[in-house]
Design a protein around this motif. Structure first.
Motif, PDB file in Angstrom:
ATOM      1  N   ARG A  70     -22.899  17.412  17.860  1.00 48.61           N
ATOM      2  CA  ARG A  70     -23.978  17.347  17.152  1.00 48.61           C
ATOM      3  C   ARG A  70     -25.407  18.293  18.231  1.00 48.61           C
ATOM      4  NH1 ARG A  70     -28.261  17.129  15.851  1.00 48.61           N
ATOM      5  NH2 ARG A  70     -29.818  15.432  15.482  1.00 48.61           N
ATOM      6  N   LEU A  88     -18.099  20.538  12.685  1.00 43.81           N
ATOM      7  CA  LEU A  88     -16.724  19.720  12.292  1.00 43.81           C
ATOM      8  C   LEU A  88     -17.573  18.541  11.333  1.00 43.81           C
ATOM      9  CD1 LEU A  88     -13.790  19.776  14.721  1.00 43.81           C
ATOM     10  CD2 LEU A  88     -13.913  21.393  12.771  1.00 43.81           C
ATOM     11  N   ALA A 140     -17.972  14.679  23.086  1.00 39.89           N
ATOM     12  CA  ALA A 140     -17.679  13.587  24.346  1.00 39.89           C
ATOM     13  C   ALA A 140     -16.565  14.164  24.800  1.00 39.89           C
ATOM     14  CB  ALA A 140     -17.860  12.678  23.741  1.00 39.89           C
ATOM     15  N   ALA A 145     -17.415  12.957  27.722  1.00 38.10           N
ATOM     16  CA  ALA A 145     -18.931  11.974  28.451  1.00 38.10           C
ATOM     17  C   ALA A 145     -19.420  11.059  29.323  1.00 38.10           C
ATOM     18  CB  ALA A 145     -20.143  12.472  27.072  1.00 38.10           C
ATOM     19  N   GLY A 229     -30.822  15.852  26.430  1.00 39.57           N
ATOM     20  CA  GLY A 229     -30.048  14.724  27.996  1.00 39.57           C
ATOM     21  C   GLY A 229     -29.885  15.485  28.698  1.00 39.57           C
TER      22      GLY A 229
HETATM   23  C1  LIG Z   1     -31.704  11.553  24.352  1.00 39.81           C
HETATM   24  C2  LIG Z   1     -29.889  12.012  25.515  1.00 39.81           C
HETATM   25  C3  LIG Z   1     -29.531  11.214  25.766  1.00 39.81           C
HETATM   26  C4  LIG Z   1     -27.861  11.296  26.582  1.00 39.81           C
HETATM   27  N1  LIG Z   1     -27.096  11.083  27.148  1.00 39.81           N
HETATM   28  C5  LIG Z   1     -25.686  11.272  27.691  1.00 39.81           C
HETATM   29  C6  LIG Z   1     -25.166  10.804  28.325  1.00 39.81           C
HETATM   30  O1  LIG Z   1     -25.989   9.663  28.668  1.00 39.81           O
HETATM   31  N2  LIG Z   1     -23.754  10.560  28.784  1.00 39.81           N
HETATM   32  C7  LIG Z   1     -23.261  11.881  28.615  1.00 39.81           C
HETATM   33  O2  LIG Z   1     -22.218  12.113  28.745  1.00 39.81           O
HETATM   34  N3  LIG Z   1     -24.315  13.462  27.763  1.00 39.81           N
HETATM   35  C8  LIG Z   1     -25.319  12.881  27.123  1.00 39.81           C
HETATM   36  N4  LIG Z   1     -25.918  13.286  26.496  1.00 39.81           N
HETATM   37  C9  LIG Z   1     -25.620  14.549  26.541  1.00 39.81           C
HETATM   38  C10 LIG Z   1     -24.625  14.506  24.869  1.00 39.81           C
HETATM   39  O3  LIG Z   1     -25.234  14.304  23.589  1.00 39.81           O
HETATM   40  C11 LIG Z   1     -23.014  15.029  25.169  1.00 39.81           C
HETATM   41  O4  LIG Z   1     -22.621  15.772  26.306  1.00 39.81           O
HETATM   42  C12 LIG Z   1     -22.751  14.968  23.730  1.00 39.81           C
HETATM   43  O5  LIG Z   1     -21.188  14.555  24.441  1.00 39.81           O
HETATM   44  C13 LIG Z   1     -22.125  16.010  23.589  1.00 39.81           C
HETATM   45  O6  LIG Z   1     -22.045  16.109  22.063  1.00 39.81           O
HETATM   46  P1  LIG Z   1     -22.043  17.708  20.822  1.00 39.81           P
HETATM   47  O7  LIG Z   1     -20.802  16.640  19.906  1.00 39.81           O
HETATM   48  O8  LIG Z   1     -23.424  17.192  20.222  1.00 39.81           O
HETATM   49  O9  LIG Z   1     -21.332  18.794  21.289  1.00 39.81           O
HETATM   50  P2  LIG Z   1     -22.631  19.939  21.376  1.00 39.81           P
HETATM   51  O10 LIG Z   1     -24.222  19.503  22.238  1.00 39.81           O
HETATM   52  O11 LIG Z   1     -22.447  20.632  19.500  1.00 39.81           O
HETATM   53  O12 LIG Z   1     -21.585  21.037  21.540  1.00 39.81           O
HETATM   54  C14 LIG Z   1     -21.500  20.690  23.925  1.00 39.81           C
HETATM   55  C15 LIG Z   1     -19.747  21.434  24.056  1.00 39.81           C
HETATM   56  O13 LIG Z   1     -18.979  20.512  23.213  1.00 39.81           O
HETATM   57  C16 LIG Z   1     -18.087  21.623  22.250  1.00 39.81           C
HETATM   58  N5  LIG Z   1     -17.199  21.153  21.313  1.00 39.81           N
HETATM   59  C17 LIG Z   1     -17.880  20.535  20.287  1.00 39.81           C
HETATM   60  N6  LIG Z   1     -17.016  20.209  19.692  1.00 39.81           N
HETATM   61  C18 LIG Z   1     -15.779  20.790  20.021  1.00 39.81           C
HETATM   62  C19 LIG Z   1     -14.777  20.359  19.483  1.00 39.81           C
HETATM   63  N7  LIG Z   1     -14.907  19.255  18.497  1.00 39.81           N
HETATM   64  N8  LIG Z   1     -13.464  21.008  20.176  1.00 39.81           N
HETATM   65  C20 LIG Z   1     -14.003  21.536  21.161  1.00 39.81           C
HETATM   66  N9  LIG Z   1     -14.939  21.526  21.789  1.00 39.81           N
HETATM   67  C21 LIG Z   1     -16.060  20.643  21.921  1.00 39.81           C
HETATM   68  C22 LIG Z   1     -19.182  22.719  21.735  1.00 39.81           C
HETATM   69  O14 LIG Z   1     -18.644  24.442  21.995  1.00 39.81           O
HETATM   70  C23 LIG Z   1     -19.969  22.905  23.422  1.00 39.81           C
HETATM   71  O15 LIG Z   1     -18.768  23.289  24.494  1.00 39.81           O
HETATM   72  C24 LIG Z   1     -27.451  13.032  25.823  1.00 39.81           C
HETATM   73  C25 LIG Z   1     -28.249  14.036  24.917  1.00 39.81           C
HETATM   74  C26 LIG Z   1     -28.828  13.645  24.567  1.00 39.81           C
HETATM   75  C27 LIG Z   1     -29.708  14.304  23.871  1.00 39.81           C
END
Ligand SMILES: Cc1cc2nc3c(=O)[nH]c(=O)nc-3n(C[C@H](O)[C@H](O)[C@H](O)COP(=O)(O)OP(=O)(O)OC[C@H]3O[C@@H](n4cnc5c(N)ncnc54)[C@H](O)[C@@H]3O)c2cc1C
Length: 312
Positions: A70, A88, A140, A145, A229
């Motif tokens: 995301r 994805l 995540a 996460a 975040g």
């Molecule tokens: C308002 C806000 C609040 C948040 N609160 C939290 C919180 O409480 N706790 C927390 O831990 N995080 C938090 N976050 C951060 C974030 O949401 C998490 O880290 C989340 O898990 C990232 O998921 P994503 O799909 O957005 O990954 P992305 O940001 O798109 O990618 C993150 C990493 O994961 C990799 N990735 C993505 N998809 C895959 C896949 N299918 N296979 C392998 N690697 C992959 C990417 O290459 C990158 O290295 C927050 C963010 C925001 C904006």
């Protein structure tokens, strides 16, 4: 002909009709920070075989591949990413399938909000802590996460992944190296989905009440403006937000990038922030914390397609 054009010519005829393959696709709108340039090539595979075709061809030509979830934990550079960015987002990766044995299959593209919502409706407890994290299951897993005392890997039994060379692997949680904000096996592999184990069955209303408590906490403590975040990891036994706040850095700005007045460990985009603004602000905060507390804050937000070590 450029290497990317050759790559596209090689893969396009082998991909199914549902798979999207685009050049110079803007990434800013695909991130929660709303910052950054385009992907040289961007793909949304609609099937596992199409993902494999893309990876095999990129691997054969030694072209870099980056996964995008995301985009909620990413800072995309202003110049964009000179690589193949894979998302994805297609329905194929959004599955949520509870089984009679109590496990749930969750596709890597499924939003955590949907995972949590659907588990609640099904009367399955244990995912409530994920509700306010705006990412996907894949992101995540990669980040392990966590929130409200829970971690993604608390609910994981097994992860199905594809290596960058297109091989499928199934790994149980016990085989994986998972720590604070990192799953080592997913640094260079793609999570396709995971078998998750709910904590227990419970009435949907009870689960919803717990979610409401967490939501309220977030609303009170986190900014509404676009962000990625927490910008820094917490140093062992300490809180990055508290340290930054103590140094009076709330409201500090570079261009439109601002240390949130609501939560000092969030950098928010006040409108037209650039990636360079955010990097400059990160450097400023780190320098103050190092100078006055002797600590090296490590970014939690990932620099997409690049390494923070080259910029800090
Ligand atoms: C308002 C806000 C609040 C948040 N609160 C939290 C919180 O409480 N706790 C927390 O831990 N995080 C938090 N976050 C951060 C974030 O949401 C998490 O880290 C989340 O898990 C990232 O998921 P994503 O799909 O957005 O990954 P992305 O940001 O798109 O990618 C993150 C990493 O994961 C990799 N990735 C993505 N998809 C895959 C896949 N299918 N296979 C392998 N690697 C992959 C990417 O290459 C990158 O290295 C927050 C963010 C925001 C904006």
């Amino acid at each position: 002909m450029s290497m990317w054009n050759k790559f596209i010519l090689a893969v396009r005829p082998r991909l199914g009709a549902g798979t999207r393959l685009l050049e110079r696709e803007a990434l800013a709108a695909k991130t929660t920070m709303r910052i950054g340039g385009p992907a040289r090539v961007y793909a949304e595979p609609a099937a596992t075989e199409d993902l494999r075709v893309l990876l095999l061809e990129a691997d054969r030509r030694a072209l870099p591949v980056f996964m995008l979830g995301r985009g909620s934990n990413l800072l995309v550079p202003d110049e964009g990413v000179d690589g193949l960015v894979v998302s994805l987002v297609h329905d194929h990766w959004q599955r949520f399938e509870p089984q009679p044995d109590g496990r749930i299959w969750a596709g890597a593209g499924l939003r955590l909000k949907n995972l949590c919502g659907r588990a609640t409706k099904t009367g399955l407890k244990g995912f409530e802590f994920l509700e306010g994290i705006p990412g996907t299951v894949g992101g995540a897993l990669r980040m392990n996460a966590g929130a409200m005392g829970g971690w993604m890997f608390d609910v994981v039994e097994e992860v199905h992944l594809m290596t960058m060379a297109g091989e499928m692997r199934v790994m149980s949680k016990t085989e994986m190296h998972v720590e604070y904000r990192i799953c080592a096996e997913l640094r260079d592999a793609i999570a396709l989905g995971a078998w998750l184990r709910p904590a227990a069955s419970a009435p949907a209303d009870d689960i919803r009440r717990q979610i409401d408590v967490y939501q309220k906490k977030r609303l009170e403590s986190q900014p509404r403006e676009p962000s990625a975040g927490c910008i820094f990891k917490n140093p062992p036994g300490d809180s990055a937000g508290r340290l930054i706040d103590e140094l009076g850095l709330k409201g500090e700005r570079v261009g439109d990038a601002e240390v949130s007045p609501v939560h000092a460990n969030f950098i928010v985009n006040r409108g037209h922030a650039t990636s360079a603004d955010v990097v400059a602000l990160v450097r400023k905060i780190r320098a103050r914390v190092k100078g006055e507390r002797g600590l090296d804050l490590e970014p939690e937000v990932l620099l997409f397609g690049r390494d923070w070590r080259d910029l800090l």
